[in-house]
Design a protein around this motif. Sequence first.
Motif, PDB file in Angstrom:
ATOM      1  N   UNK A  35     -41.549 -33.165  -9.485  1.00 17.22           N
ATOM      2  CA  UNK A  35     -40.490 -32.228  -9.845  1.00 17.22           C
ATOM      3  C   UNK A  35     -40.535 -31.068  -8.875  1.00 17.22           C
ATOM      4  N   UNK A  36     -39.397 -30.756  -8.262  1.00 16.05           N
ATOM      5  CA  UNK A  36     -39.296 -29.609  -7.362  1.00 16.05           C
ATOM      6  C   UNK A  36     -38.580 -28.466  -8.068  1.00 16.05           C
ATOM      7  N   UNK A  37     -39.085 -27.258  -7.846  1.00 20.46           N
ATOM      8  CA  UNK A  37     -38.464 -26.049  -8.391  1.00 20.46           C
ATOM      9  C   UNK A  37     -37.957 -25.238  -7.208  1.00 20.46           C
ATOM     10  N   UNK A  38     -36.648 -25.037  -7.160  1.00 18.47           N
ATOM     11  CA  UNK A  38     -36.034 -24.372  -6.016  1.00 18.47           C
ATOM     12  C   UNK A  38     -35.186 -23.205  -6.501  1.00 18.47           C
ATOM     13  N   UNK A  39     -34.746 -22.403  -5.531  1.00 19.38           N
ATOM     14  CA  UNK A  39     -33.922 -21.239  -5.838  1.00 19.38           C
ATOM     15  C   UNK A  39     -34.236 -20.123  -4.875  1.00 19.38           C
ATOM     16  N   UNK A 150     -59.831 -34.539  -8.591  1.00 21.45           N
ATOM     17  CA  UNK A 150     -58.968 -35.620  -9.084  1.00 21.45           C
ATOM     18  C   UNK A 150     -58.097 -35.168 -10.259  1.00 21.45           C
ATOM     19  N   UNK A 151     -57.255 -34.152 -10.034  1.00 22.97           N
ATOM     20  CA  UNK A 151     -56.416 -33.655 -11.126  1.00 22.97           C
ATOM     21  C   UNK A 151     -55.310 -34.638 -11.477  1.00 22.97           C
ATOM     22  N   UNK A 152     -54.858 -34.559 -12.718  1.00 23.09           N
ATOM     23  CA  UNK A 152     -53.691 -35.340 -13.120  1.00 23.09           C
ATOM     24  C   UNK A 152     -52.420 -34.763 -12.499  1.00 23.09           C
ATOM     25  N   UNK A 153     -52.371 -33.435 -12.423  1.00 31.31           N
ATOM     26  CA  UNK A 153     -51.174 -32.732 -11.961  1.00 31.31           C
ATOM     27  C   UNK A 153     -51.542 -31.838 -10.783  1.00 31.31           C
ATOM     28  N   UNK A 154     -50.722 -31.884  -9.738  1.00 32.02           N
ATOM     29  CA  UNK A 154     -50.846 -30.968  -8.609  1.00 32.02           C
ATOM     30  C   UNK A 154     -49.681 -29.996  -8.645  1.00 32.02           C
ATOM     31  N   UNK A 155     -49.992 -28.715  -8.675  1.00 28.83           N
ATOM     32  CA  UNK A 155     -48.985 -27.661  -8.570  1.00 28.83           C
ATOM     33  C   UNK A 155     -49.040 -27.122  -7.149  1.00 28.83           C
ATOM     34  N   UNK A 156     -47.955 -27.236  -6.407  1.00 23.20           N
ATOM     35  CA  UNK A 156     -47.928 -26.858  -4.998  1.00 23.20           C
ATOM     36  C   UNK A 156     -46.898 -25.748  -4.797  1.00 23.20           C
ATOM     37  N   UNK A 157     -47.373 -24.564  -4.403  1.00 24.94           N
ATOM     38  CA  UNK A 157     -46.493 -23.409  -4.209  1.00 24.94           C
ATOM     39  C   UNK A 157     -46.266 -23.202  -2.714  1.00 24.94           C
ATOM     40  N   UNK A 158     -45.089 -23.586  -2.242  1.00 24.93           N
ATOM     41  CA  UNK A 158     -44.726 -23.483  -0.815  1.00 24.93           C
ATOM     42  C   UNK A 158     -45.820 -24.079   0.081  1.00 24.93           C
ATOM     43  N   UNK A 159     -46.172 -25.346  -0.139  1.00 26.83           N
ATOM     44  CA  UNK A 159     -47.330 -25.901   0.576  1.00 26.83           C
ATOM     45  C   UNK A 159     -47.104 -26.106   2.064  1.00 26.83           C
ATOM     46  N   UNK A 160     -45.850 -26.110   2.515  1.00 26.91           N
ATOM     47  CA  UNK A 160     -45.582 -26.357   3.938  1.00 26.91           C
ATOM     48  C   UNK A 160     -45.144 -25.102   4.676  1.00 26.91           C
ATOM     49  N   UNK A 161     -45.202 -23.939   4.038  1.00 28.15           N
ATOM     50  CA  UNK A 161     -44.624 -22.734   4.640  1.00 28.15           C
ATOM     51  C   UNK A 161     -45.349 -22.298   5.906  1.00 28.15           C
ATOM     52  N   UNK A 162     -46.657 -22.599   6.018  1.00 28.38           N
ATOM     53  CA  UNK A 162     -47.431 -22.172   7.190  1.00 28.38           C
ATOM     54  C   UNK A 162     -47.676 -23.317   8.162  1.00 28.38           C
ATOM     55  N   UNK A 163     -46.949 -24.433   8.001  1.00 32.80           N
ATOM     56  CA  UNK A 163     -47.250 -25.638   8.762  1.00 32.80           C
ATOM     57  C   UNK A 163     -46.101 -26.036   9.676  1.00 32.80           C
ATOM     58  N   UNK A 164     -46.449 -26.737  10.773  1.00 31.71           N
ATOM     59  CA  UNK A 164     -45.423 -27.302  11.630  1.00 31.71           C
ATOM     60  C   UNK A 164     -44.926 -28.612  11.022  1.00 31.71           C
ATOM     61  N   UNK A 165     -43.977 -29.251  11.691  1.00 34.46           N
ATOM     62  CA  UNK A 165     -43.352 -30.443  11.122  1.00 34.46           C
ATOM     63  C   UNK A 165     -44.321 -31.576  10.886  1.00 34.46           C
ATOM     64  N   UNK A 183     -50.247 -39.892 -10.645  1.00 33.61           N
ATOM     65  CA  UNK A 183     -50.310 -38.462 -10.901  1.00 33.61           C
ATOM     66  C   UNK A 183     -48.937 -37.811 -10.946  1.00 33.61           C
ATOM     67  N   UNK A 184     -48.951 -36.512 -11.185  1.00 33.84           N
ATOM     68  CA  UNK A 184     -47.736 -35.714 -11.295  1.00 33.84           C
ATOM     69  C   UNK A 184     -47.811 -34.580 -10.284  1.00 33.84           C
ATOM     70  N   UNK A 185     -46.681 -34.261  -9.667  1.00 32.76           N
ATOM     71  CA  UNK A 185     -46.596 -33.141  -8.733  1.00 32.76           C
ATOM     72  C   UNK A 185     -45.467 -32.224  -9.183  1.00 32.76           C
ATOM     73  N   UNK A 186     -45.756 -30.917  -9.195  1.00 36.36           N
ATOM     74  CA  UNK A 186     -44.707 -29.913  -9.381  1.00 36.36           C
ATOM     75  C   UNK A 186     -44.744 -29.035  -8.140  1.00 36.36           C
ATOM     76  N   UNK A 187     -43.626 -29.012  -7.436  1.00 36.37           N
ATOM     77  CA  UNK A 187     -43.547 -28.418  -6.104  1.00 36.37           C
ATOM     78  C   UNK A 187     -42.554 -27.275  -6.096  1.00 36.37           C
ATOM     79  N   UNK A 188     -42.989 -26.104  -5.625  1.00 36.59           N
ATOM     80  CA  UNK A 188     -42.075 -25.002  -5.336  1.00 36.59           C
ATOM     81  C   UNK A 188     -41.889 -24.956  -3.822  1.00 36.59           C
ATOM     82  N   UNK A 189     -40.643 -24.978  -3.360  1.00 37.70           N
ATOM     83  CA  UNK A 189     -40.424 -24.988  -1.916  1.00 37.70           C
ATOM     84  C   UNK A 189     -39.039 -24.462  -1.571  1.00 37.70           C
ATOM     85  N   UNK A 190     -38.996 -23.709  -0.442  1.00 33.33           N
ATOM     86  CA  UNK A 190     -37.724 -23.338   0.161  1.00 33.33           C
ATOM     87  C   UNK A 190     -37.261 -24.389   1.165  1.00 33.33           C
TER      88      UNK A 190
END
Length: 226
Positions: A35-39, A150-165, A183-190
């Motif tokens: 699930x991605x959370x955007x805005x 080994x979490x069931x859920x990964x919460x990722x807050x802007x995980x690619x903001x400091x990375x190249x392509x 597993x489950x992923x919840x991703x916040x990303x611009x």
Amino acid sequence: MTTTSGFLLDQVMVTRGETRLLDTITAHLPGGHCTAVVGPSGAGKSTLLRLLNRLDDPSSGRILLDGIPITELDVLDLRRRVGLVAQQPVLLTDRVAEDLRVGRSELGDHGIRELLQRVGLPVEFVQRRTSELSGGEAQRVCLARALAVEPEVLLLDEPTSALDGVSSGVIVEAARDHVAAGGTVVLVSHDLAVVRGIADTVLVLDHGHLIAHGHPDEIDYLEAGR
């Protein structure tokens, strides 16, 4: 999948003084999916993410994980099940290997090398000092540290903001692999390209309000490219 799998937010509100950061959010974040959370900035995305492993608590409403209110779960157990990788990486020890063992002290060198490979870092980083890491490298070490328990859920807050392509692609693959393994992923990303490439479900927040919720193909916000 049943409707109780994953997170359910039920009339969740977060207020800070006179400011309402989240306003009566009701949504299902299904287990075994991304699930991605955007805005726009300030919409409440990171606030929502922090609620899911109780780094913050809602002012009203409730959050359930697999049908159980998370307030009824031991908070340390919850945070082992639901790992958060924050936007600003925080390294906890002097060396990379020690950092990856923070939540799993028995982790051997072979396991550490596998984790480094999963996040696109050379195995030589086992002995690197954390003070020598770039922002993007530190971000990937934090992801590896979260994966170590080994979490069931990964919460990722802007995980690619400091990375190249190329490095961003590694993070996307790690998230995909986590979902593929159940597993489950919840991703916040611009980064809307990342969202379109990985998300099964998208929530759009604006000034604390949930204004859209559905499959990426149904979300106008992604098509607008904002």
